[in-house]
Design an enzyme around this catalytic site. Structure first.
Site, PDB file in Angstrom:
ATOM      1  N   LYS A 112       0.842  -1.200   0.000  1.00 54.54           N
ATOM      2  CA  LYS A 112       0.000   0.000   0.000  1.00 54.54           C
ATOM      3  C   LYS A 112       0.876   1.247   0.000  1.00 54.54           C
ATOM      4  O   LYS A 112       2.051   1.239   0.382  1.00 54.54           O
ATOM      5  CB  LYS A 112      -0.949   0.016   1.200  1.00 54.54           C
ATOM      6  CG  LYS A 112      -0.268  -0.021   2.579  1.00 54.54           C
ATOM      7  CD  LYS A 112       0.209   1.317   3.106  1.00 54.54           C
ATOM      8  CE  LYS A 112       0.780   1.210   4.514  1.00 54.54           C
ATOM      9  NZ  LYS A 112       1.473   2.450   4.968  1.00 54.54           N
ATOM     10  N   ASP A 166      -3.745  -1.832  11.018  1.00 50.85           N
ATOM     11  CA  ASP A 166      -4.062  -1.835   9.586  1.00 50.85           C
ATOM     12  C   ASP A 166      -4.206  -3.235   8.994  1.00 50.85           C
ATOM     13  O   ASP A 166      -4.408  -3.374   7.792  1.00 50.85           O
ATOM     14  CB  ASP A 166      -3.033  -1.020   8.794  1.00 50.85           C
ATOM     15  CG  ASP A 166      -1.602  -1.506   9.008  1.00 50.85           C
ATOM     16  OD1 ASP A 166      -1.393  -2.390   9.857  1.00 50.85           O
ATOM     17  OD2 ASP A 166      -0.694  -0.997   8.319  1.00 50.85           O
TER      18      ASP A 166
END
Length: 294
Positions: free
Chosen positions: A10, A136
């Site tokens: 990401k 996350d």
């Protein structure tokens, strides 16, 4: 039986630290953009010796239950009431301690693959389990372009398709811990603000407007990183001088990404970085797909 799963990386195109909590954690507002490359490959062998074993292609990477992927597998086994006999192998491509979510992504991919195989937990329970492993990790269960708040665990998916501009990712081949980055955050930068930039950034992604995306990047953690590691500033300046619209650090660093207007410009920026910096100094990830993503 052996199954495989891809573990995406990401980028944080926007990261604003909004508060520091009494427990020492920081609240933030950030935009997560999942990347199909670079990605790790997770292989799960369900017919191994009793227990959980984790191996890796990268020498020195923690293995077995010292690896977050191993702890994810153990948590799933306990939640699902399964006696595991699993060997998990990680073909490592995502840089380690690089601000790209590699460990969390591996853990999310393991949970996704195990639940796909055993179908023992509903999605909401799987997400709760993922959160116990890291803020996350739930994002990496089903990566989607999202704005995250809280300590990064509350996700609001960006609706519809987005069209990211050509992106170039450059890792300087040294790790930085998230703890270091947050410890060295300038307290004066903590607070609300930047919402207009975030809204423009999301609009730029939806409209495929590279200039709008480039003009609204932000990372509160980047300032301390540039001061501590001059190489990062040199890499950023090189990419911009070579034609990138903008370049910034993702997450807690030290990986940088450049926003380019065209694939050809991305190619020339990548070439300039390779010419100026030895491959031992910087790893360039150029072939990031351009297709619209959710």
């Amino acid at each position: 039986m052996i199954e495989r799963e891809f573990s995406q990386s990401k980028l944080n195109l926007f990261l604003k630290v909004t508060a520091r909590r009494p427990d020492g954690y920081h609240e933030l507002e950030t935009l997560f953009l999942p990347l199909p490359y670079p990605a790790d490959v997770i292989t799960v062998d369900y017919d191994s010796a009793p227990g959980i074993r984790v191996t890796s292609s990268l020498p020195g990477l923690p293995e077995n239950l010292e690896n977050l992927a191993g702890r994810a597998a153990l948590a799933y086994a306990e939640a699902a009431g399964i006696l595991p006999s699993w060997t998990i192998h990680i073909e490592k491509v995502i840089p380690v301690a690089a601000g790209m979510g590699g460990g969390s992504s591996d853990a999310g991919a393991v949970l996704r693959r195990l639940n796909g195989h055993f179908k023992a937990l509903p999605e909401n329970e799987l997400a709760r389990l993922a959160l116990t492993l890291g803020a996350d990790v739930p994002f990496f269960l089903y990566p989607h372009v999202s704005v995250a708040t809280g300590v990064g665990e509350v996700f609001r998916p960006v609706e519809g398709m987005v069209s990211p501009p050509p992106l170039l990712v450059v890792n300087p081949n040294f790790p930085v811990s998230a703890k270091w980055a947050y410890t060295h955050l300038d307290p004066a930068r903590i607070g609300n603000g930047g919402r207009e930039k975030l809204e423009k950034l999301v609009r730029g992604l939806r409209e495929g407007d590279a200039a709008m995306v480039a003009g609204n990047l932000h990372n509160d953690l980047a300032f301390a990183l540039y001061e501590k590691f001059p190489l990062l500033r040199m890499l950023r300046d090189t990419m911009k001088e070579a034609g990138a619209l903008n370049a910034e650090i993702t997450g807690s660093g030290p990986t940088l990404y450049a926003v380019c207007e065209t694939v050809e410009i991305r190619r020339q920026v990548a070439q300039r970085v390779r010419e100026r910096f030895a491959k031992e100094t910087a790893t360039v990830f150029e072939n990031i797909p351009l297709s619209p993503i959710k």
